[in-house]
Design a protein around this motif. Structure first.
Motif, PDB file in Angstrom:
ATOM      1  N   ALA A 454       5.545  -4.609  -4.048  1.00 41.06           N
ATOM      2  CA  ALA A 454       4.873  -3.455  -3.119  1.00 41.06           C
ATOM      3  C   ALA A 454       4.333  -2.459  -3.845  1.00 41.06           C
ATOM      4  N   LEU A 455       4.737  -2.125  -4.748  1.00 43.49           N
ATOM      5  CA  LEU A 455       4.441  -0.882  -5.527  1.00 43.49           C
ATOM      6  C   LEU A 455       3.142  -1.202  -6.576  1.00 43.49           C
ATOM      7  N   LEU A 456       2.573  -2.579  -6.469  1.00 44.97           N
ATOM      8  CA  LEU A 456       1.821  -3.100  -7.457  1.00 44.97           C
ATOM      9  C   LEU A 456       0.387  -2.213  -7.517  1.00 44.97           C
ATOM     10  N   GLY A 457       0.029  -2.009  -8.716  1.00 50.28           N
ATOM     11  CA  GLY A 457      -1.323  -1.367  -8.690  1.00 50.28           C
ATOM     12  C   GLY A 457      -1.076   0.093  -8.563  1.00 50.28           C
ATOM     13  N   GLY A 458      -0.018   0.476  -8.101  1.00 49.03           N
ATOM     14  CA  GLY A 458       0.125   2.312  -8.106  1.00 49.03           C
ATOM     15  C   GLY A 458       0.490   2.863  -9.522  1.00 49.03           C
ATOM     16  N   THR A 459       0.106   3.983  -9.405  1.00 47.13           N
ATOM     17  CA  THR A 459       0.508   4.691 -10.579  1.00 47.13           C
ATOM     18  C   THR A 459       1.528   6.018 -10.439  1.00 47.13           C
ATOM     19  N   ASP A 460       2.233   6.042 -11.062  1.00 47.02           N
ATOM     20  CA  ASP A 460       3.191   7.395 -11.037  1.00 47.02           C
ATOM     21  C   ASP A 460       3.664   7.290  -9.775  1.00 47.02           C
ATOM     22  N   VAL A 461       4.221   6.150  -9.157  1.00 44.89           N
ATOM     23  CA  VAL A 461       4.729   6.093  -7.602  1.00 44.89           C
ATOM     24  C   VAL A 461       5.675   6.952  -7.270  1.00 44.89           C
ATOM     25  N   TRP A 462       6.482   7.435  -8.327  1.00 46.20           N
ATOM     26  CA  TRP A 462       7.716   8.185  -7.695  1.00 46.20           C
ATOM     27  C   TRP A 462       7.485   9.848  -7.900  1.00 46.20           C
ATOM     28  N   ASN A 463       6.077   9.963  -8.108  1.00 49.21           N
ATOM     29  CA  ASN A 463       5.805  11.468  -8.179  1.00 49.21           C
ATOM     30  C   ASN A 463       5.550  11.662  -6.657  1.00 49.21           C
ATOM     31  N   PRO A 464       5.783  12.649  -6.083  1.00 55.35           N
ATOM     32  CA  PRO A 464       5.376  12.868  -4.732  1.00 55.35           C
ATOM     33  C   PRO A 464       3.840  13.271  -4.659  1.00 55.35           C
ATOM     34  N   ASP A 465       3.355  13.616  -5.493  1.00 59.97           N
ATOM     35  CA  ASP A 465       1.939  14.123  -5.571  1.00 59.97           C
ATOM     36  C   ASP A 465       1.253  13.019  -6.063  1.00 59.97           C
ATOM     37  N   SER A 466       1.729  11.949  -6.231  1.00 57.78           N
ATOM     38  CA  SER A 466       0.624  10.657  -6.587  1.00 57.78           C
ATOM     39  C   SER A 466       0.040  10.180  -5.098  1.00 57.78           C
ATOM     40  N   PRO A 467      -1.142   9.737  -5.211  1.00 56.95           N
ATOM     41  CA  PRO A 467      -1.533   9.121  -4.209  1.00 56.95           C
ATOM     42  C   PRO A 467      -0.880   8.020  -3.662  1.00 56.95           C
TER      43      PRO A 467
ATOM     44  N   GLY B 127       5.585 -12.275  -2.853  1.00 58.57           N
ATOM     45  CA  GLY B 127       5.753 -11.755  -4.312  1.00 58.57           C
ATOM     46  C   GLY B 127       5.021 -12.828  -5.312  1.00 58.57           C
ATOM     47  N   PRO B 128       5.051 -14.174  -4.860  1.00 53.53           N
ATOM     48  CA  PRO B 128       4.694 -14.969  -5.745  1.00 53.53           C
ATOM     49  C   PRO B 128       3.146 -15.292  -5.935  1.00 53.53           C
ATOM     50  N   VAL B 129       2.485 -14.347  -5.055  1.00 57.33           N
ATOM     51  CA  VAL B 129       1.032 -14.253  -4.901  1.00 57.33           C
ATOM     52  C   VAL B 129       0.464 -13.405  -5.777  1.00 57.33           C
ATOM     53  N   ILE B 130       0.018 -13.665  -6.784  1.00 60.48           N
ATOM     54  CA  ILE B 130      -0.288 -12.439  -7.740  1.00 60.48           C
ATOM     55  C   ILE B 130      -1.544 -11.891  -7.820  1.00 60.48           C
ATOM     56  N   TYR B 131      -1.832 -10.813  -7.751  1.00 63.15           N
ATOM     57  CA  TYR B 131      -3.171 -10.156  -7.872  1.00 63.15           C
ATOM     58  C   TYR B 131      -3.331  -9.323  -8.841  1.00 63.15           C
ATOM     59  N   GLY B 132      -4.559  -9.172  -9.232  1.00 62.47           N
ATOM     60  CA  GLY B 132      -5.212  -8.209 -10.266  1.00 62.47           C
ATOM     61  C   GLY B 132      -5.135  -6.951  -9.897  1.00 62.47           C
ATOM     62  N   PRO B 133      -5.414  -5.884 -10.860  1.00 60.53           N
ATOM     63  CA  PRO B 133      -5.715  -4.592 -10.064  1.00 60.53           C
ATOM     64  C   PRO B 133      -6.927  -4.404  -9.434  1.00 60.53           C
ATOM     65  N   PRO B 134      -7.082  -3.565  -8.455  1.00 63.10           N
ATOM     66  CA  PRO B 134      -8.374  -3.437  -7.818  1.00 63.10           C
ATOM     67  C   PRO B 134      -9.524  -2.687  -8.690  1.00 63.10           C
ATOM     68  N   PRO B 135     -10.796  -3.424  -8.360  1.00 67.13           N
ATOM     69  CA  PRO B 135     -11.786  -2.684  -9.297  1.00 67.13           C
ATOM     70  C   PRO B 135     -11.661  -1.137  -9.050  1.00 67.13           C
ATOM     71  N   ALA B 136     -11.897  -0.307 -10.108  1.00 68.28           N
ATOM     72  CA  ALA B 136     -11.916   1.185  -9.967  1.00 68.28           C
ATOM     73  C   ALA B 136     -12.988   1.725  -8.810  1.00 68.28           C
ATOM     74  N   ALA B 137     -14.090   0.985  -8.739  1.00 64.61           N
ATOM     75  CA  ALA B 137     -14.707   1.577  -7.597  1.00 64.61           C
ATOM     76  C   ALA B 137     -14.202   1.370  -6.326  1.00 64.61           C
ATOM     77  N   ALA B 138     -13.546  -0.037  -6.135  1.00 63.24           N
ATOM     78  CA  ALA B 138     -13.247  -0.349  -4.626  1.00 63.24           C
ATOM     79  C   ALA B 138     -11.790   0.659  -4.594  1.00 63.24           C
ATOM     80  N   ALA B 139     -11.285   1.032  -5.273  1.00 59.93           N
ATOM     81  CA  ALA B 139      -9.912   1.704  -5.110  1.00 59.93           C
ATOM     82  C   ALA B 139     -10.213   2.969  -4.582  1.00 59.93           C
ATOM     83  N   SER B 140     -11.429   3.673  -5.009  1.00 56.47           N
ATOM     84  CA  SER B 140     -11.892   4.862  -4.641  1.00 56.47           C
ATOM     85  C   SER B 140     -12.917   5.109  -3.256  1.00 56.47           C
ATOM     86  N   SER B 141     -13.312   3.836  -3.080  1.00 59.73           N
ATOM     87  CA  SER B 141     -14.299   3.978  -1.858  1.00 59.73           C
ATOM     88  C   SER B 141     -13.737   3.674  -0.784  1.00 59.73           C
ATOM     89  N   GLY B 142     -12.277   3.352  -0.691  1.00 61.36           N
ATOM     90  CA  GLY B 142     -11.706   3.201   0.599  1.00 61.36           C
ATOM     91  C   GLY B 142     -12.480   1.973   1.264  1.00 61.36           C
TER      92      GLY B 142
END
Lengths: 605, 906
Positions: A454-467, B127-142
């Motif tokens: 569930a925390l996948l892809g997040g950074t610094d997840v336990w920092n309350p200031d992290s998005p 959990g067994p369904v694995i994803y790559g990281p979101p592309p940087a652009a997509a992550a910020s463009s909402g």
């Protein structure tokens, strides 16, 4: 973890099924469908909401039947029950009057909900018939000759009974009125004694299950017969018990255990509601309604704590002790654990505590870590706990408590080999310890280390200031109104107050249920997954936590069984009164029918 | 099994629905008894690539026995797509999902206990369904659809669309109407507008200057501040059909024959089979030769099983399973992956002249759709066509758009887009009448309703929004008149006073709303077959299915009315009709450009049985009587000279009963037919598009003219009987106007609701306490079933108006269930004081001269359509009509959004 098999002993439509084992986590409806091939009972939601899966249950022969949602009943809780499904409503090829009325009145359209309505209708009819029998046998009620007013009153009672029992049912096709009229007509006929055809609502099963013998009451063994603890016994225990009498020692330990499980349950629930949704729903898991399997989120752990509480209380009852639903008001004193337990939102620090308390001693012993990762994990754990390289006082994990319980139980077995079904209890205690030390520990460690999916892809997840921080900073406050003053007519205080009422009702229902072979487990569960869930969500949306205040009177404050049942009814009634009084503050998904249904169920006990 | 048996099974727990069946129940059809169980693994993200499965994350005993992924679908022969070209059935590794919840794999388990344990785990945490990281652009463009609230997003879309701005490929529907002159602009006179290209309306691939000018003229008129008008913006929520039986089915690929057997409850059996064959690659598939679909009754449908993606996955699971396989959604999966109803935002300007008559309506519609894998286009088209309601609007400018989003398919739920626009228009008209014109809102409607052509005065009729002359029966005026004089309406102010005097703060109000709702589809092509048997019974084969609307009982009733004998109907039949269609296509008479009669196979909707399927079945029964049964009667009576008329007059209760002669029952006639080798089975095709097709058939010296266009005589459906050659050309219905396009719709049923509500500010509740349904249903085929539909439609309408709301996380995971999606339960809606007023049909029936006398109309949806708006108008009345805010503008209606007159406001 996977539940062990459970002994099957279930009477379905008059046929007793026993002498083999089935998975304890299998739901009753799946057993009916896949094992017995009875697919008349329908699955609509799998969480007890829609009532398509309704079956009629007598948990003991002779008790009046009540409706139960077979989708949310696991086989481990259904032992000794008599169950009537829609397939069993006919008698000798003659339809039950409710079935006939459904056909005659064209009451259903797609018909998928009809089985649930038919069974619920048959339960209503049976209660109406019992009322008549009581009247005829002079056990209360007034004769019909009392005049029209009385008859109308009786009719209104019947109408209320119909509405209470059918109230939560879901039908998507019809306008419900035809169901209402059909069941009402059959109930009136049953109550007045002119029943259509030869069908009867009640049929004794062909073979009835034998109720297990009750545990011998405490205190019927003279003090002189209690042997003192030998040195060898003491050595086997591995610690010095407070009491020489293993029963007394077990009760002491188990009541401790119950309190710990209860506290953990409440803390995990609280933490689950602190998770940001929808993004981290997978971590919160609060839409979950599961009955087995490893926990994958906070709600999964909370539900398992619930089953642990269940095991501990059941063992208490088997030992002849009262169940224990009490717990201390938070925060806990520091002498039990090396840190405070408080109701708090999820955080790295709270996770560290959960990791620690659920761990096996070796898993957090700095000297027993063999890989660099494990060593780093343990170092970080104690860093976060702020307790130096190793905790002082020494670890007091939950698993250790149950190791003690197991050893004292072994002592009891040697002393009184016929008293309990020891292998079954050892197995259940193993499950309990294993779930904590392995599964809960694994989950909390994954969260602590930020590796949970569930925390996948997040950074610094336990920092309350992290998005990517997955937690809302819930504010915790008591829901108790200031003494002698009303609950402020504002949404948050009202939601807190009503959460307390439902929480207390759950504790009282569970207390009663443990004394009555699980009779009110479903009801307790309904309050948790219905109103309490809805209130918790609404509070969380406002940045508030469920107060989980303890009820100072305890959960069985009555003098005896009957009084306690009445007090429990009183608590549920209070929830019903409060939900009406404060209706305009309640969230849209609040289940108004829950308390009313429980009151009906309590009235049948 | 006839409808009596089916109904009995439904109350005794017998097997009826697809979810009831296991392979062992189908042993007689040759199925092995073993059962595998399939589970769909779905993508939770649309902003990051799917990288594959890591099944080692599952406990060893919960790992599937086998897994089907996109890798298993090489193209060719497979076509990894669900109905739309841009949506893949299974998401390949390395790609970003087309929509939230898109399946990435099908996991197969050989036994139930393991399956269920694994399902429990995987449904909660894939959990067994694995994803790559979101592309940087997509992550910020909402791009996560969860970022903006549904409400904010649709408001933004509506604002853009109102200014005719849009981005990307979107579906559009436009109606521009100028009926102030007989040759004014309309679809009927000019043809269909394809799209707006950002500058101009495009028709026939060219800018349509006339349309642009009309648009601007109406825009200018509604911008003129001197006239009387209201501007209204409304929102309706996305809803789930919430049929009570989650989708389920069984499938088994018999590898010895190549037959893929499926047992399924679906509203579109024919379309499902075609789509599955296309997915598998048709004749190129190495094993599958054909699909044999057994349709079961559905535990509710409401459009949610019409071209649902579910059957694809069931079929795929079976193709890769060594034994029969069961796929059964649980409720959370149903919420996650099932079809939904479009949420909407509608903005309209309704303008009225000093005479109290409507002058112009301008309307912009935004439907929030899902990934295009269902019926976005048709739903939008119908929503747009209904934007001016049952009213005579001389000038109209209506523009709709479907915004496709990366969420599961949003489809064709009951109402088909119409409730969304009715909510806007009917609250707008109410407010216009009350606050601007200060007149009775029903009287205002009555003065403006559309009326059909008066047979006594040709040329007097109105046109619909497409400009199509209204040839057929409409009861808009009758319904408004009946409501206007109903005591609930005339006594509404007194009742409001009475409740106010209770002194507990409760408010009471009455509201009205009406609609005319098209039933059927644009071109209705219907097949039906009937056979009589030696034991004196009839068997019917129909394409429709029973999902609670009583289709089986209705068709049995129709056959019984004509033939007079007990009947059993088989529904959802796929096979004989398709083979018959192929024969007709090969013959070419229907596809002749001068004729153009569609031979397609439609889906089942609640409003089609009585009118469409009933008609063709009736014609089939009549043909069987005239061409086979009556000639056999002449033989047995030894009266070759008896006319059809005399024999038909003597045909009662399944026998020829001539005075002074012993009755000759159907059984005897069938025996005689069998003895002489003559046919006992007849198959017919009919076509409706602004009228029924007609043809004449001749057989054995009998000339039979009927409102059908194809007929075959045979012994059994398997015989694949050849069509009887028609005498002379087929007569197609007048389906096109001068503009050359097929009319969008010509059949409408009118309906209205008077609703009384109580608002209890103290309790925070709005409760419907009175309801009168006004319906233009014609004669009830089955009065009790019709009354049931009226009750159920009312409650579904109430539930949409006051209860249902999808949590925002729907689609992102299996998180939603009936605990949080609160639809109206027994306790919420029992005790309503209810009444139904049926408006009778005139003697000539629904269609009038030159057409068959049709006594039934399609009202399965109209029973529900105007409920929400009537509730809203009742709320406005209860709130005292003090200002514009009294009219709710969004569903579900919540007290918090309303101006309560007391301090009870939240």
């Amino acid at each position: 973890m996977q539940e062990p098999q459970t002994d099957l002993d279930l009477t379905v439509n008059g046929v007793r099924h026993h002498g083999r084992q089935v998975p304890g986590d299998m739901s009753l409806v799946h057993f009916l469908h896949e094992d017995l091939g009875l697919t008349g009972t329908k699955i609509g939601c799998s969480i007890g909401e829609c009532r398509a899966c309704t079956v009629a249950v007598r948990i003991r022969p002779g008790l009046p039947p009540v409706t139960r949602q077979s989708c949310m009943t696991s086989m481990r809780h259904a032992r000794g029950w008599e169950v009537t499904t829609v397939e069993g409503l006919e008698t000798d090829g003659v339809l039950h009057p409710v079935q006939q009325a459904f056909l005659d009145g064209d009451v259903f359209q797609c018909g998928y909900c009809a089985a649930g309505f038919a069974v619920a209708g048959s339960v209503v009819a049976e209660h109406a018939r019992r009322k008549r029998d009581e009247r005829e046998n002079g056990q209360g009620g007034q004769p019909e000759e009392d005049g029209e007013g009385r008859q109308e009153e009786g009719s209104q009672d019947t109408r209320d009974l119909v509405d209470t029992v059918l109230g939560p049912h879901v039908c998507r096709c019809t306008g419900y009125e035809r169901y209402r009229e059909a069941v009402h007509a059959v109930a009136l006929a049953a109550q007045d004694g002119h029943r259509a055809g030869t069908a009867t609502a009640e049929r004794p099963p062909a073979v009835t299950g034998t109720p297990p013998t009750a545990a011998p009451p405490l205190g019927n063994r003279a003090v002189s017969t209690v042997p003192r603890l030998s040195a060898e016994e003491s050595q086997r225990l591995g610690y010095t018990p407070m009491f020489d009498d293993p029963t007394l020692e077990l009760i002491r330990l188990l009541r401790d255990g119950a309190e710990i499980e209860h506290s953990l349950l409440v803390q995990y629930l609280y933490a689950a509601f602190s998770v940001k949704v929808p993004r981290f729903l997978q971590l919160a898991g609060w839409p979950s309604h599961r009955y087995g399997g490893r926990p994958l989120h906070l709600m999964g752990v909370a539900i398992e704590e619930m089953t642990h509480l269940d095991i501990v209380n059941s063992l208490l009852v088997a030992l002849g002790s009262a169940p224990h639903l009490g717990r201390q008001q938070f925060p806990y004193e520091q002498d039990i654990y090396p840190f405070d337990f408080v109701l708090e939102p999820l955080s790295l620090h709270s996770l560290a505590k959960y990791v620690y308390v659920e761990a096996s001693p070796s898993a957090v012993d700095p000297d027993q870590q063999h890989t660099p990762e494990d060593r780093a994990f343990v170092t970080r754990l104690y860093e976060v706990l702020g307790s130096g390289p190793a905790p002082t006082p020494p670890p007091n994990q939950v698993g250790s408590l149950y190791r003690k319980v197991t050893r004292v139980l072994e002592l009891l077995q040697r002393r009184e080999p016929d008293r309990l079904d020891y292998p079954a209890w050892f197995a259940r205690l193993d499950v309990l310890r294993e779930e904590g030390e392995s599964e809960h520990f694994t989950l909390f460690r994954a969260l602590f280390e930020g590796t949970h999916p569930a925390l996948l892809g997040g950074t610094d997840v336990w920092n309350p200031d992290s998005p990517d921080h997955p937690v809302l900073p819930l504010h915790h406050a008591s829901g108790l109104p200031p003494s002698g003053q009303p609950v402020p007519d504002e949404t948050v205080p009202v939601l807190r107050h009503l959460s307390n009422l439902h929480y207390w009702a759950v504790c009282m229902l569970l207390d009663q249920s443990y004394r009555r072979r699980g009779q009110f487990h479903n009801a307790a569960r309904r309050h948790m997954t219905g109103p309490l869930r809805s209130l918790g969500t609404a509070l969380a949306q406002r940045g508030e936590g469920i107060p989980f205040d303890t009820f100072v009177a305890g959960y069985a404050p009555g003098l005896g069984d009957a009084e306690n049942l009445r007090l429990c009814q009183g608590m549920v009634r209070q929830a019903a009164v409060a939900q009406e009084r404060y209706a305009r503050h309640l969230p849209a998904d609040y289940a108004h029918t829950c308390a009313l249904e429980t009151l009906w169920e309590l009235s049948t006990a | 099994m006839n409808s009596m048996d089916t109904r009995l099974r439904k109350v005794t727990g017998g097997k009826v629905y697809a979810s009831d069946f296991r392979p062992r129940d189908l042993a007689e059809e040759g199925w092995p008894s073993d059962c595998a169980h399939a589970l769909l693994l779905r993508s939770r993200y649309v902003d990051r690539p799917f990288k594959g499965l890591d099944l080692t994350l599952l406990p060893a005993d919960l790992r599937p026995d086998s897994v089907v992924t996109a890798k298993d679908l090489p193209q060719p022969p497979y076509r990894n797509q669900v109905s739309a070209k841009n949506v893949q059935a299974l998401l390949p590794e390395g790609e970003i999902a087309d929509y939230l919840g898109q399946p990435v794999a099908i996991a197969l388990y050989g036994d139930f206990v393991r399956f269920r344990r694994a399902a429990q785990e995987l449904r909660e945490d894939a959990g067994p369904v694995i994803y790559g990281p979101p592309p940087a652009a997509a992550a910020s463009s909402g791009t996560d659809p969860g970022t903006a609230t549904e409400q904010q997003a649709i408001e933004a879309d509506l604002n853009e669309w109102t200014h005719r701005r849009f981005t990307g490929q979107v579906r559009q529907a436009h109606y521009l109407l100028d009926h102030t002159e007989s040759d004014g602009y309309s679809v009927w006179n000019r043809g269909r507008i394809d799209r707006f290209d950002g500058t101009s309306f495009i028709r026939d691939d060219r800018p349509d200057i006339e349309a642009d000018q009309l648009f601007q003229s109406i825009e200018a008129e509604t911008a003129d501040p001197t006239g009387t008008q209201v501007e209204t913006t409304t929102f309706t929520q996305q809803t789930d059909p919430a049929f009570l039986e989650p989708e389920a089915g069984l499938a088994w690929l018999d590898r010895t024959t190549g037959v893929l057997h499926m047992l399924l409850g679906t509203q579109s059996p024919n379309g499902d089979v075609l789509d599955i064959l296309a997915l598998l690659g048709g004749p190129d598939h190495p094993i599958v030769r054909s699909v044999k679909l057994t349709s079961t009754d559905c535990g509710g449908g409401f459009g949610g099983r019409d071209k649902s993606p579910f059957p694809y996955f069931l079929a795929l699971a079976a193709v890769f399973s060594t034994k029969p396989v069961r796929l059964a959604y649980d409720r959370r999966e149903q919420f996650q992956g099932g079809l939904k109803r479009h949420g909407s935002a509608v903005r309209s300007w309704v303008r009225v002249g000093p005479d109290g008559l409507l002058r112009a309506v301008r309307s912009f519609i935004v439907l929030r759709g899902g990934v295009e894998a269902n019926l976005n286009g048709p739903v939008l088209g119908l929503a747009a066509l209904h934007a001016t309601g049952p009213y005579r609007v001389p000038r109209a400018s209506v523009h709709g758009i479907v915004v496709e989003r990366a969420i599961p398919a949003v489809g064709s739920m009951r109402g088909f887009g119409i409730p969304q626009v009715v909510f806007n228009l009917e609250t707008a008209l109410d407010r216009l009448a009350v606050t601007r014109l200060r007149t009775d809102p029903i009287a205002f409607r009555l003065a403006n309703v559309l009326r059909p052509r008066d047979s006594a005065h040709p040329g007097t009729g109105d046109v619909d929004l497409a400009g199509t002359p209204l040839r057929f029966h409409l009861a808009n005026a009758e319904i408004c008149a009946a409501a206007l004089h109903h005591p609930l309406w005339t006594g509404r102010d007194d009742a409001r006073e009475r409740v106010a005097r209770r002194g507990d703060g409760t408010l009471y109000g009455v509201g009205f709303a009406c609609c005319m709702e098209a039933y059927g589809t644009t071109q209705d092509s219907v097949y039906s077959a009937v056979r009589v048997t030696e034991d004196g019974r009839a068997e019917v084969w129909g394409q429709t299915i029973d999902m609670g609307q009583g289709a089986r009982q209705s068709l049995e009733h129709v056959a019984r009315e004509v033939l007079g004998v007990p009947t059993a109907a088989r529904l959802g039949v796929v096979g004989p009709f398709e083979r018959f269609a192929k024969r007709l296509k090969d013959l070419g008479a229907h596809t002749d450009p001068a004729v153009k009669i569609s031979l397609n196979h439609g889906a089942s909707s609640a409003s089609k049985t009585a009118f469409f399927h009933g008609h063709v079945l009736r014609e089939a029964c009549r043909a069987l009587l005239r061409l086979r049964l009556l000639p056999a009667a002449r033989t047995l009576l030894e009266e070759p000279g008896l006319s059809d008329e005399m024999l038909l007059a003597a045909w009662h209760d399944g026998a020829v009963r001539l005075d002074g002669r012993p009755p000759i029952p159907l059984a005897a006639l069938v025996r005689e037919l069998r003895r002489t080798g003559r046919e006992t089975y007849v198959l017919a095709h009919g076509y409706f598009c602004n009228g029924w097709s007609q043809a004449t058939f001749r057989d054995g010296g009998v000339e039979h003219r009927a409102f059908i266009d194809a007929l075959a005589l045979g012994h059994a459906p398997e015989d694949d009987p050849p069509p009887l050659p028609p005498q002379g050309p087929l007569t197609p219905p007048p389906s096109r106007g001068p503009g050359g396009d097929t009319v969008p719709r010509s059949l409408y049923a009118s309906a209205g609701h008077l609703i009384g509500v109580e608002i209890a500010p103290r309790l925070g509740t709005i409760q419907v306490v009175d309801a009168v349904s006004f319906l233009d249903a014609g004669d009830a085929l089955l009065p009790s079933a019709l009354a049931g539909q009226v009750e159920g439609g009312l409650v579904m309408g109430i539930s949409h108006a006051l209860h249902e709301e999808l949590p925002p996380e729907t689609g992102t995971g299996p998180f939603v269930n009936l605990d949080r999606y609160r639809l109206a339960r027994y306790a919420d809606v029992t005790g309503i004081r209810r009444e139904t007023v049926f408006v009778p049909l005139p003697a000539e029936g629904a269609l009038g001269a030159g057409q068959p006398v049709m006594r039934h109309k399609g009202i399965g949806e109209a029973t529900m359509t105007s409920v929400g708006a009537a509730v809203a108008n009742a709320v406005a009345h209860a709130l005292g009509h003090t200002d514009d805010r009294c009219w709710p503008t969004r569903t579900p209606i919540r007290l918090a959004d309303l101006p309560l007159p007391t301090d009870g406001r939240r």
